[in-house]
Design a protein around this motif. Structure first.
Motif, PDB file in Angstrom:
ATOM      1  N   CYS A   1       0.740  -1.285   0.004  1.00  0.00           N
ATOM      2  CA  CYS A   1       0.034   0.037   0.012  1.00  0.00           C
ATOM      3  C   CYS A   1       1.071   1.351   0.089  1.00  0.00           C
ATOM      4  O   CYS A   1       0.637   2.354  -0.731  1.00  0.00           O
ATOM      5  CB  CYS A   1      -0.879  -0.075   1.191  1.00  0.00           C
ATOM      6  SG  CYS A   1      -2.301  -1.156   1.274  1.00  0.00           S
ATOM      7  N   ALA A   2       2.037   1.169   0.601  1.00  0.00           N
ATOM      8  CA  ALA A   2       2.971   2.214   0.737  1.00  0.00           C
ATOM      9  C   ALA A   2       3.551   2.705  -0.829  1.00  0.00           C
ATOM     10  O   ALA A   2       3.562   4.003  -1.095  1.00  0.00           O
ATOM     11  CB  ALA A   2       4.036   2.120   1.661  1.00  0.00           C
ATOM     12  N   GLU A   3       3.700   1.530  -1.282  1.00  0.00           N
ATOM     13  CA  GLU A   3       4.410   1.838  -2.821  1.00  0.00           C
ATOM     14  C   GLU A   3       3.319   2.358  -3.419  1.00  0.00           C
ATOM     15  O   GLU A   3       3.450   3.248  -4.471  1.00  0.00           O
ATOM     16  CB  GLU A   3       4.911   0.354  -3.201  1.00  0.00           C
ATOM     17  CG  GLU A   3       5.632   0.752  -4.393  1.00  0.00           C
ATOM     18  CD  GLU A   3       6.538  -0.484  -4.762  1.00  0.00           C
ATOM     19  OE1 GLU A   3       7.134  -0.674  -5.842  1.00  0.00           O
ATOM     20  OE2 GLU A   3       6.562  -1.602  -4.096  1.00  0.00           O
ATOM     21  N   ALA A   4       1.899   2.064  -3.566  1.00  0.00           N
ATOM     22  CA  ALA A   4       0.956   2.521  -4.259  1.00  0.00           C
ATOM     23  C   ALA A   4       0.404   3.840  -4.032  1.00  0.00           C
ATOM     24  O   ALA A   4       0.298   4.807  -4.751  1.00  0.00           O
ATOM     25  CB  ALA A   4      -0.235   1.748  -4.042  1.00  0.00           C
ATOM     26  N   ALA A   5       0.573   4.338  -2.547  1.00  0.00           N
ATOM     27  CA  ALA A   5       0.563   5.625  -2.318  1.00  0.00           C
ATOM     28  C   ALA A   5       1.555   6.536  -2.827  1.00  0.00           C
ATOM     29  O   ALA A   5       1.356   7.695  -3.028  1.00  0.00           O
ATOM     30  CB  ALA A   5       0.503   5.789  -0.553  1.00  0.00           C
ATOM     31  N   ASN A   6       2.915   5.956  -3.052  1.00  0.00           N
ATOM     32  CA  ASN A   6       3.787   6.603  -3.455  1.00  0.00           C
ATOM     33  C   ASN A   6       3.657   7.072  -5.002  1.00  0.00           C
ATOM     34  O   ASN A   6       4.033   8.297  -5.414  1.00  0.00           O
ATOM     35  CB  ASN A   6       5.241   5.709  -3.563  1.00  0.00           C
ATOM     36  CG  ASN A   6       6.360   6.401  -4.162  1.00  0.00           C
ATOM     37  OD1 ASN A   6       6.998   7.401  -3.794  1.00  0.00           O
ATOM     38  ND2 ASN A   6       6.571   5.715  -5.260  1.00  0.00           N
ATOM     39  N   ASP A   7       2.957   6.000  -5.550  1.00  0.00           N
ATOM     40  CA  ASP A   7       2.847   6.099  -7.190  1.00  0.00           C
ATOM     41  C   ASP A   7       1.700   7.249  -7.268  1.00  0.00           C
ATOM     42  O   ASP A   7       1.484   7.857  -8.235  1.00  0.00           O
ATOM     43  CB  ASP A   7       2.090   4.786  -7.871  1.00  0.00           C
ATOM     44  CG  ASP A   7       3.408   3.667  -7.763  1.00  0.00           C
ATOM     45  OD1 ASP A   7       4.555   4.170  -7.660  1.00  0.00           O
ATOM     46  OD2 ASP A   7       3.084   2.556  -7.861  1.00  0.00           O
ATOM     47  N   CYS A   8       0.794   7.515  -6.258  1.00  0.00           N
ATOM     48  CA  CYS A   8      -0.421   8.449  -6.219  1.00  0.00           C
ATOM     49  C   CYS A   8       0.236   9.721  -5.861  1.00  0.00           C
ATOM     50  O   CYS A   8      -0.606  10.664  -5.645  1.00  0.00           O
ATOM     51  CB  CYS A   8      -1.461   8.154  -5.552  1.00  0.00           C
ATOM     52  SG  CYS A   8      -2.179   6.605  -6.427  1.00  0.00           S
ATOM     53  N   ASP A   9       1.442   9.902  -5.191  1.00  0.00           N
ATOM     54  CA  ASP A   9       1.992  11.275  -4.740  1.00  0.00           C
ATOM     55  C   ASP A   9       1.309  11.680  -3.543  1.00  0.00           C
ATOM     56  O   ASP A   9       1.124  12.717  -3.327  1.00  0.00           O
ATOM     57  CB  ASP A   9       1.906  12.230  -5.877  1.00  0.00           C
ATOM     58  CG  ASP A   9       3.053  13.485  -5.565  1.00  0.00           C
ATOM     59  OD1 ASP A   9       4.042  13.016  -4.813  1.00  0.00           O
ATOM     60  OD2 ASP A   9       2.717  14.683  -5.988  1.00  0.00           O
ATOM     61  N   LEU A  10       0.936  10.452  -2.459  1.00  0.00           N
ATOM     62  CA  LEU A  10       0.313  11.036  -1.397  1.00  0.00           C
ATOM     63  C   LEU A  10       1.127  10.570  -0.246  1.00  0.00           C
ATOM     64  O   LEU A  10       1.409   9.627   0.247  1.00  0.00           O
ATOM     65  CB  LEU A  10      -0.984  10.042  -1.415  1.00  0.00           C
ATOM     66  CG  LEU A  10      -2.059  10.325  -2.170  1.00  0.00           C
ATOM     67  CD1 LEU A  10      -3.169   9.340  -1.914  1.00  0.00           C
ATOM     68  CD2 LEU A  10      -2.703  11.729  -2.061  1.00  0.00           C
ATOM     69  N   GLU A  11       2.142  11.586   0.126  1.00  0.00           N
ATOM     70  CA  GLU A  11       3.533  11.515   1.130  1.00  0.00           C
ATOM     71  C   GLU A  11       2.770  11.036   2.581  1.00  0.00           C
ATOM     72  O   GLU A  11       3.244  10.002   3.105  1.00  0.00           O
ATOM     73  CB  GLU A  11       4.151  12.438   1.139  1.00  0.00           C
ATOM     74  CG  GLU A  11       5.502  12.388   1.987  1.00  0.00           C
ATOM     75  CD  GLU A  11       6.146  13.561   2.161  1.00  0.00           C
ATOM     76  OE1 GLU A  11       7.300  13.392   2.525  1.00  0.00           O
ATOM     77  OE2 GLU A  11       6.012  14.624   1.506  1.00  0.00           O
ATOM     78  N   PRO A  12       1.793  11.945   2.987  1.00  0.00           N
ATOM     79  CA  PRO A  12       1.327  11.251   4.185  1.00  0.00           C
ATOM     80  C   PRO A  12       0.685   9.864   4.345  1.00  0.00           C
ATOM     81  O   PRO A  12       0.958   9.237   5.302  1.00  0.00           O
ATOM     82  CB  PRO A  12       0.196  12.418   4.640  1.00  0.00           C
ATOM     83  CG  PRO A  12       0.306  13.506   3.555  1.00  0.00           C
ATOM     84  CD  PRO A  12       1.071  12.821   2.201  1.00  0.00           C
TER      85      PRO A  12
END
Length: 700
Positions: free
Chosen positions: A493-504
């Motif tokens: 999930c962290a990697e997917a959030a990275n792809d979505c540019d969602l740092e928090p």
């Protein structure tokens, strides 16, 4: 008594001779055939012994068969008509059936079983009359409808004999044309409720429906006839009347009738889902008086009933529109419910069916609830591990078949799945949560770059909203406990959030992963695997600012240095060097910290070497040093200014010294590894160019 039997025997012989003579007389045409045939039937009355009478009348039927007035027959004329032939056969049939029934009551009751066996063996003699009727060309539909069928049914009903009624009804269905059955369906079906309660009506009715089904399948031209005569409605009503009339009919008999009716419906009216649902509804009504079926035969019939629509439509989506389908499944015992759930999932997999709405997913998961949660007091711990694993894997595969192009609907589908699988218990979650998480991450990547706020109770399909759901879901999994799996999913999930540019969001997932690592992952091997997963995922992250990245990197290096075994510490620490030098991120190239990691790894390797020397009395394997050397070469080629040729030369010399002192080492692996590394250095020197110049000072 003996005298009467002798007379009867002589009379039998005389009548048989007379029949042959009359046959010749009919051929002479000196008298109308109908008169001769009538006399012959009357003559048979002289023989009242049931068995002899049967054989005599059977003989009469045989010798007169080709003398009957029929269309195209040489005996047809003004005085002889087809009706005369029909009357003759029907009269003979009636008398033979009476004799056949009388056989049961001959002699004392103790030999009744013997008589019943004899009657069963002689039944073909009676049935041949119906066969003769079906062969008469002049017996067309109207004659059959107005005369033949009513008179035959009258005799069948009035004889009130179980064996006779069952056999003769079966004969009617087998010998007369399918078209006749269809056009006289109402008359034929009206006779069934009037039969004796002990008659096996379900078998006869099932055969009738099978014949009509085959007739419908033989040509599309006949289908309008089925609609015209309202065959389904008549059959459905007849089955209802039969079940009502035979109050002692076992439940398996009733269900088998509905199975036959459903088979008929699926073949004749495949487009009428309302008919299919009506049959299922009738079955539910019949089963409503019972809680759970216990008769294995009845259970098999219910499974056949539920399997028929799946086999016909090759599409579970069609079955999901049948409101009574799940109501029938509710009457299965828990074991069979699970078997049926597996059949449903296999059907979906076989036909690659895509369940595309949340409502259908809701119905589907209600159908397969036997696999998703415990339906009785039996816990998952008591189940066979292999069977349980296979069942849960099938549910996991099913989750990947749920899809909709509309993100809003897809989110509803995922929420529906989450609601069901969360009630499955701790043993099921490790199987069912991962596919749900991965399906949700597919949706996240489709929505990449989108964002929005939650408005009211309606939750738009945005990455933030989906990540909230995923966080809650994985948190439930981490408490199962299955911390290693939960940690992997947090990192996904962290990697997917990275792809979505969602740092928090990405930082939150990493924080959860570290908390799990600290508090739940206790096994040393699991710790090694987990820390390498964390390092590998963190290396690929580019969404973090300097502060967040430093915090996470510091934690990762700290955990690496605290692993239980020195070799594991060494490998994890030198792996952390990649966190400070990432090729595709200009801001993450800190040569100094890379060098610090590698030096720290060297110190740990040296400590491991010394420990091995103490325990074994000699120096240990130098594989760790060779691995670190390869890391030096990697960063040297990447242009890290802190990694110099002198440092590499020093490490090469150190390894040579250690290997010379390691005289007890019998493993060829470190030697081969080091030799390959030296050959690589020599190759780079010989290749020339910029890289050759860089490697030139290193002596191997």
């Amino acid at each position: 008594m003996v005298f009467r039997l002798l007379i009867s025997t002589n009379l039998f012989s005389m009548l048989a001779t007379s029949y042959r003579d009359c046959s010749v007389y009919i051929k002479s045409k000196e008298a109308p055939a109908k008169d001769v045939l009538k006399d012959l039937v009357e003559m048979c009355r002289a023989i009242q012994h049931p068995m002899r009478g049967l054989f005599l009348r059977s003989y009469l039927s045989q010798v007169s068969r080709d003398k009957l007035p029929d269309i195209g027959s040489e005996y047809e004329g003004d005085a002889d008509t087809v009706m005369d032939a029909v009357d003759f056969v029907l009269q003979n049939f009636t008398e033979m059936n009476k004799l056949w029934v009388r056989m049961l009551y001959q002699g004392p009751g103790r030999v009744r079983e013997k008589h019943e066996k004899e009657r069963s063996e002689l039944r073909d003699l009676v049935g041949k009359n119906l066969h003769v009727l079906s062969q008469i060309e002049g017996v067309e539909l109207e004659l059959y409808k107005d005369t033949v069928l009513p008179r035959v049914l009258e005799q069948v009903i009035n004889c009130k004999d179980e064996l006779a009624q069952y056999y003769l009804m079966d004969c009617i269905i087998q010998v007369f044309p399918d078209e006749y059955h269809l056009q006289t369906l109402e008359t034929l079906l009206a006779a069934f409720p009037q039969l004796q309660p002990t008659v096996d009506i379900k078998t006869v009715l099932s055969q009738l429906m099978e014949r009509l089904s085959n007739y419908a399948a033989s040509s599309t031209d006949v289908l309008p006839e089925f609609l015209q005569v309202e065959a389904f409605s008549k059959l459905s009503s007849a089955i209802g009347r039969v079940i009502e009339a035979q109050i002692d009919m076992p439940i398996v008999g009733s269900i088998s009738l509905y199975v036959s009716l459903l088979t008929f419906t699926l073949r004749v009216h495949p487009d009428r889902l309302d008919y299919v649902d009506q049959v299922l509804g009738a079955c539910v009504k019949k089963l409503s008086g019972t809680t759970k079926l216990e008769d294995n035969r009845a259970i098999k019939q219910v499974v056949a009933l539920l399997s028929a629509p799946l086999e016909k439509y090759d599409d579970i989506v069609t079955a999901l529109t049948l409101s009574n389908y799940p109501r029938v499944m509710d009457h299965l015992d828990n074991g069979t419910n699970k078997v049926m759930a597996v059949v449903i999932i296999q059907s979906i997999m076989k036909n690659s069916s895509c369940i595309s709405t949340a409502d259908k997913v809701e119905v589907l998961f209600e159908l397969i609830k036997g696999l998703i949660k415990d339906l009785d007091c039996t816990s998952a711990d008591e189940l066979d591990e292999e069977d349980f694993g296979e069942e849960q894997n099938s549910v996991a595969r099913l989750i990947h078949m749920l899809y909709n192009d509309d993100p809003e609907e897809m989110l509803k589908i995922l929420c529906t799945v989450k609601k069901h699988i969360m009630s499955g218990g701790p043993k099921r979650l490790p199987f069912t949560v991962p596919p749900l998480i991965l399906s949700a991450l597919k949706l996240v990547r489709r929505l990449q770059g989108q964002d929005g706020e939650v408005v009211g109770e309606e939750m738009p399909a945005t990455p933030k909203k989906i990540f909230q759901i995923l966080n809650q879901t994985i948190e439930a999994l981490s408490s199962v406990p299955s911390p290693e799996l939960a940690l992997r999913l947090y990192l996904e999930c962290a990697e997917a959030a990275n792809d979505c540019d969602l740092e928090p969001v990405a930082y939150e997932f990493f924080t959860q992963a570290f908390v799990l690592y600290e508090e739940e992952v206790a096994d040393s091997k699991a710790q090694v695997t987990a820390i390498h997963l964390i390092i590998g995922t963190l290396q690929r992250m580019n969404v973090f600012g300097v502060e967040n990245r430093d915090t996470l990197t510091h934690k990762a290096t700290g955990y690496s240095a605290k692993l239980l075994k020195k070799p594991d510490q060494c490998r994890a620490v030198y792996a952390c060097s990649h966190l400070f030098w990432v090729d595709d991120q200009d801001g993450v190239k800190d040569g100094e910290r890379v060098l610090l990691c590698l030096k720290r790894a060297l110190r740990i390797a040296n400590a491991a070497q010394q420990m091995a020397s103490v325990t074994r009395g000699s120096s240990g394997p130098v594989t760790l040093f060779v691995e670190i050397l390869n890391k030096y070469l990697y960063f040297f080629e990447k242009g890290n200014p802190q990694i110099t040729s002198a440092a590499i030369q020093g490490l090469v010399e150190l390894i040579k010294t250690e290997m010379q002192s390691d005289s007890t080492n019998v493993s060829p692996a470190p030697d081969a590894f080091f030799s390959s590394t030296l050959r690589y250095i020599q190759f780079q020197k010989q290749k020339g160019g910029v890289m050759g110049e860089k490697y030139a000072p290193i002596k191997v």
